[in-house]
Design a protein around this motif. Structure first.
Motif, mmCIF file in Angstrom:
data_model
loop_
_atom_site.group_PDB
_atom_site.id
_atom_site.type_symbol
_atom_site.label_atom_id
_atom_site.label_comp_id
_atom_site.label_asym_id
_atom_site.label_seq_id
_atom_site.Cartn_x
_atom_site.Cartn_y
_atom_site.Cartn_z
ATOM 1 N N TYR A 43 0.481 -1.706 -0.119
ATOM 2 C CA TYR A 43 0.069 0.527 -0.093
ATOM 3 C C TYR A 43 0.835 0.808 0.070
ATOM 4 O O TYR A 43 0.268 2.134 -0.395
ATOM 5 N N ALA A 44 1.763 1.105 0.849
ATOM 6 C CA ALA A 44 2.733 2.681 0.627
ATOM 7 C C ALA A 44 3.641 2.663 -0.475
ATOM 8 O O ALA A 44 3.705 3.454 -0.953
ATOM 9 N N THR A 57 -1.130 -4.414 -3.949
ATOM 10 C CA THR A 57 -1.515 -4.007 -2.436
ATOM 11 C C THR A 57 -2.184 -5.954 -1.786
ATOM 12 O O THR A 57 -1.654 -6.573 -1.074
#
Length: 101
Positions: A43-44, A57
């Motif tokens: 996600y990051a 993700t």
């Protein structure tokens, strides 16, 4: 499989113990934690929206989950078996197996 010159004799395993009962929930919790960590990293890195979950993700989370399960199976095979996934659990991947995917 019979022991032979290229296969060592499997170690004797005692009766089922309380320690063995903790392997399954411990592996599950560790795999879920690995999935959450790799999902957060995915996600990051991707910068995707939270809802709906993006493909990066989701893929990172799946790699963490199934990698955690595979690592747990390897640990159990080493702790309670011969240490070989094919001999202990029958885990063999052949080229023809990929046709199902």
């Amino acid at each position: 499989m019979e022991p032979g010159p290229d296969r060592p004799e499997p170690p004797p395993c005692g009766p089922f113990t309380a320690v063995d009962a903790w392997f399954v929930p411990l592996i599950y919790v560790c795999a879920a934690a690995a999935s959450a960590i790799t999902g957060l990293v995915g996600y990051a890195v991707s910068g995707e929206e939270v809802d709906p979950v993006g493909p990066v993700t989701l893929a990172a989370s799946a790699v963490g989950l199934y990698g955690g399960f595979a690592f747990g199976c390897r640990l159990v095979a080493r702790a309670r078996g011969t240490g070989s996934l094919p001999d202990d659990l029958g885990f063999v991947v052949r080229l023809r197996d990929w046709a199902a995917i």
